[in-house]
Enzyme design. Structure first.
Site, PDB file in Angstrom:
ATOM      1  N   LYS A  13       0.823  -1.211   0.000  1.00 21.75           N
ATOM      2  CA  LYS A  13       0.000   0.000   0.000  1.00 21.75           C
ATOM      3  C   LYS A  13       0.853   1.256   0.000  1.00 21.75           C
ATOM      4  O   LYS A  13       0.618   2.191  -0.755  1.00 21.75           O
ATOM      5  CB  LYS A  13      -0.867   0.129   1.273  1.00 21.75           C
ATOM      6  CG  LYS A  13      -1.698  -1.026   1.649  1.00 21.75           C
ATOM      7  CD  LYS A  13      -2.535  -0.674   2.889  1.00 21.75           C
ATOM      8  CE  LYS A  13      -1.745  -0.615   4.184  1.00 21.75           C
ATOM      9  NZ  LYS A  13      -1.238  -1.902   4.649  1.00 21.75           N
ATOM     10  N   ARG A  88      -8.931   1.259   9.491  1.00 22.00           N
ATOM     11  CA  ARG A  88      -8.490  -0.112   9.744  1.00 22.00           C
ATOM     12  C   ARG A  88      -9.509  -0.871  10.574  1.00 22.00           C
ATOM     13  O   ARG A  88      -9.298  -2.050  10.868  1.00 22.00           O
ATOM     14  CB  ARG A  88      -7.181  -0.058  10.518  1.00 22.00           C
ATOM     15  CG  ARG A  88      -5.970  -0.525   9.739  1.00 22.00           C
ATOM     16  CD  ARG A  88      -4.759  -0.332  10.635  1.00 22.00           C
ATOM     17  NE  ARG A  88      -3.650  -1.126  10.245  1.00 22.00           N
ATOM     18  CZ  ARG A  88      -2.607  -0.656   9.543  1.00 22.00           C
ATOM     19  NH1 ARG A  88      -2.582   0.584   9.115  1.00 22.00           N
ATOM     20  NH2 ARG A  88      -1.610  -1.436   9.267  1.00 22.00           N
ATOM     21  N   ARG A 127      11.836  -6.167   4.390  1.00 28.82           N
ATOM     22  CA  ARG A 127      11.651  -4.727   4.180  1.00 28.82           C
ATOM     23  C   ARG A 127      12.655  -3.921   4.989  1.00 28.82           C
ATOM     24  O   ARG A 127      12.921  -4.210   6.149  1.00 28.82           O
ATOM     25  CB  ARG A 127      10.228  -4.353   4.584  1.00 28.82           C
ATOM     26  CG  ARG A 127       9.959  -2.858   4.537  1.00 28.82           C
ATOM     27  CD  ARG A 127       8.500  -2.568   4.440  1.00 28.82           C
ATOM     28  NE  ARG A 127       7.786  -2.756   5.690  1.00 28.82           N
ATOM     29  CZ  ARG A 127       6.478  -2.533   5.832  1.00 28.82           C
ATOM     30  NH1 ARG A 127       5.757  -2.130   4.804  1.00 28.82           N
ATOM     31  NH2 ARG A 127       5.896  -2.726   6.989  1.00 28.82           N
ATOM     32  N   ARG A 159      12.018  -1.873  10.535  1.00 28.19           N
ATOM     33  CA  ARG A 159      11.009  -1.433  11.503  1.00 28.19           C
ATOM     34  C   ARG A 159      10.907  -2.467  12.616  1.00 28.19           C
ATOM     35  O   ARG A 159      10.902  -3.659  12.342  1.00 28.19           O
ATOM     36  CB  ARG A 159       9.650  -1.301  10.812  1.00 28.19           C
ATOM     37  CG  ARG A 159       9.372   0.093  10.311  1.00 28.19           C
ATOM     38  CD  ARG A 159       8.162   0.158   9.430  1.00 28.19           C
ATOM     39  NE  ARG A 159       6.963  -0.443  10.002  1.00 28.19           N
ATOM     40  CZ  ARG A 159       5.781  -0.454   9.386  1.00 28.19           C
ATOM     41  NH1 ARG A 159       5.654   0.104   8.199  1.00 28.19           N
ATOM     42  NH2 ARG A 159       4.740  -1.009   9.953  1.00 28.19           N
ATOM     43  N   ARG A 170       0.188  -8.584  13.992  1.00 28.78           N
ATOM     44  CA  ARG A 170      -0.331  -7.619  13.005  1.00 28.78           C
ATOM     45  C   ARG A 170      -1.260  -8.315  12.015  1.00 28.78           C
ATOM     46  O   ARG A 170      -2.289  -7.749  11.628  1.00 28.78           O
ATOM     47  CB  ARG A 170       0.828  -6.944  12.272  1.00 28.78           C
ATOM     48  CG  ARG A 170       1.570  -5.961  13.161  1.00 28.78           C
ATOM     49  CD  ARG A 170       2.907  -5.573  12.579  1.00 28.78           C
ATOM     50  NE  ARG A 170       2.783  -4.850  11.329  1.00 28.78           N
ATOM     51  CZ  ARG A 170       3.769  -4.751  10.424  1.00 28.78           C
ATOM     52  NH1 ARG A 170       4.921  -5.354  10.633  1.00 28.78           N
ATOM     53  NH2 ARG A 170       3.583  -4.049   9.331  1.00 28.78           N
TER      54      ARG A 170
HETATM   55  P1  ADP Z   1       1.487  -1.871   7.891  1.00 25.34           P
HETATM   56  O1  ADP Z   1       0.338  -1.597   6.995  1.00 25.34           O
HETATM   57  O2  ADP Z   1       2.661  -2.426   7.163  1.00 25.34           O
HETATM   58  O3  ADP Z   1       1.127  -2.690   9.113  1.00 25.34           O
HETATM   59  P2  ADP Z   1       1.518   0.873   8.961  1.00 25.34           P
HETATM   60  O4  ADP Z   1       2.704   1.740   8.888  1.00 25.34           O
HETATM   61  O5  ADP Z   1       0.319   1.242   8.175  1.00 25.34           O
HETATM   62  O6  ADP Z   1       2.071  -0.562   8.525  1.00 25.34           O
HETATM   63  O7  ADP Z   1       1.064   0.707  10.495  1.00 25.34           O
HETATM   64  C1  ADP Z   1       1.963   0.386  11.505  1.00 25.34           C
HETATM   65  C2  ADP Z   1       1.225   0.247  12.837  1.00 25.34           C
HETATM   66  O8  ADP Z   1       0.638   1.501  13.207  1.00 25.34           O
HETATM   67  C3  ADP Z   1       0.061  -0.739  12.845  1.00 25.34           C
HETATM   68  O9  ADP Z   1       0.478  -2.069  13.086  1.00 25.34           O
HETATM   69  C4  ADP Z   1      -0.791  -0.178  14.008  1.00 25.34           C
HETATM   70  O10 ADP Z   1      -0.274  -0.564  15.258  1.00 25.34           O
HETATM   71  C5  ADP Z   1      -0.620   1.312  13.857  1.00 25.34           C
HETATM   72  N1  ADP Z   1      -1.691   1.896  13.006  1.00 25.34           N
HETATM   73  C6  ADP Z   1      -1.544   2.425  11.764  1.00 25.34           C
HETATM   74  N2  ADP Z   1      -2.724   2.840  11.264  1.00 25.34           N
HETATM   75  C7  ADP Z   1      -3.655   2.553  12.222  1.00 25.34           C
HETATM   76  C8  ADP Z   1      -5.070   2.696  12.304  1.00 25.34           C
HETATM   77  N3  ADP Z   1      -5.791   3.229  11.285  1.00 25.34           N
HETATM   78  N4  ADP Z   1      -5.694   2.300  13.435  1.00 25.34           N
HETATM   79  C9  ADP Z   1      -5.004   1.764  14.461  1.00 25.34           C
HETATM   80  N5  ADP Z   1      -3.678   1.566  14.436  1.00 25.34           N
HETATM   81  C10 ADP Z   1      -2.999   1.958  13.337  1.00 25.34           C
END
Ligand code: ADP
Ligand code: ZN
Length: 218
Positions: A13, A88, A127, A159, A170
């Site tokens: 994404k 999410r 990654r 990360r 996750r």
């Molecule tokens: P990925 O899609 O690879 O898991 P992101 O950078 O989008 O990585 O998100 C990293 C972390 O940030 C998630 O695992 C979560 O803990 C938190 N996070 C991101 N976006 C949200 C959201 N919309 N609601 C709740 N937690 C979020």
């Protein structure tokens, strides 16, 4: 265009959203990146978010929703935006719809980036992120053995939540809380699905085709 990028962790994404943001000249809003910036600068929001992110759990809805509403109310979002990693949960999706409707705005399309579970895990463990410009690389795809960002010279780091112990949590959060959004947006006739199985440039080409956007020279 007001867009959402949906998909499991590691689906691609962020990479596709970054490229599309450049092409369309609209902001790319990654909630994960906003949280990580807050963590690295030590804000109160960062301290709170870190407790959840380090375990692979979602940050609570009210915190995340408030943060995104504030971001979407900024002037640069008036001409369109790409949300990456938000919503999410169904609660976040409903809050987003309500907020946009109250502003006379709406989501145009939701792009679901699809990748098989085995490949998701492989992409996450391989990654590496540039600590400076935040571009994302894959050890299996890019020649980055010297751990330096080819774009800006910054240090490439893994990360913390891409470590294998956190990935399972996750993925579980994705299946439980985020996957139901696919049906939610199918019901609203906004969902387009894009295959991310092949190489990254194909994913972006697939995104452009799905949205009916003519690519530059991709
Ligand atoms: P990925 O899609 O690879 O898991 P992101 O950078 O989008 O990585 O998100 C990293 C972390 O940030 C998630 O695992 C979560 O803990 C938190 N996070 C991101 N976006 C949200 C959201 N919309 N609601 C709740 N937690 C979020
Ligand atoms: Zn860089």
């Amino acid at each position: 265009m007001n867009l959402i990028f949906l998909g499991a962790p590691g689906a691609g994404k962020g990479t596709a959203a970054t490229k599309l943001s450049g092409l369309l000249g609209i902001p790319h809003i990654s909630t994960g990146e906003i949280f990580r910036n807050n963590i690295s600068t030590g804000t109160e929001l960062g301290k709170l978010a870190e407790q959840y992110i380090s375990k692979g759990s979602l940050v609570p809805d009210d915190v995340t929703i408030g943060m995104v509403k504030a971001r979407l109310s900024e002037a640069d979002c008036a001409g369109g935006f790409i949300l990456d990693g938000f919503p999410r949960t169904l609660k976040q999706a409903a809050a987003l719809d309500e907020y946009l409707e109250s502003e006379g705005r709406k989501i145009d399309r939701v792009v679901d980036i699809v990748l098989s579970e085995a490949k998701l895990v492989e992409r996450l463990t391989n990654r590496r992120i540039c600590a400076v410009c935040k571009l994302s690389y894959n050890l299996k795809v890019h020649d980055i053995n010297d751990s330096v960002c080819p774009a800006c010279g910054g240090a490439l780091i893994m990360r913390d939540d891409d470590k294998e112990e956190v990935i399972a949590a996750r993925m579980a959060a994705y299946h439980k809380d985020t996957e139901p959004l696919i049906d939610y947006y199918v019901g609203k006739r906004k969902l387009v699905r894009v295959n991310s199985e092949e190489v990254v440039s194909d994913t972006f080409a697939n995104v452009l085709a799905a949205l009916g956007i003519k690519g530059a020279d991709q």
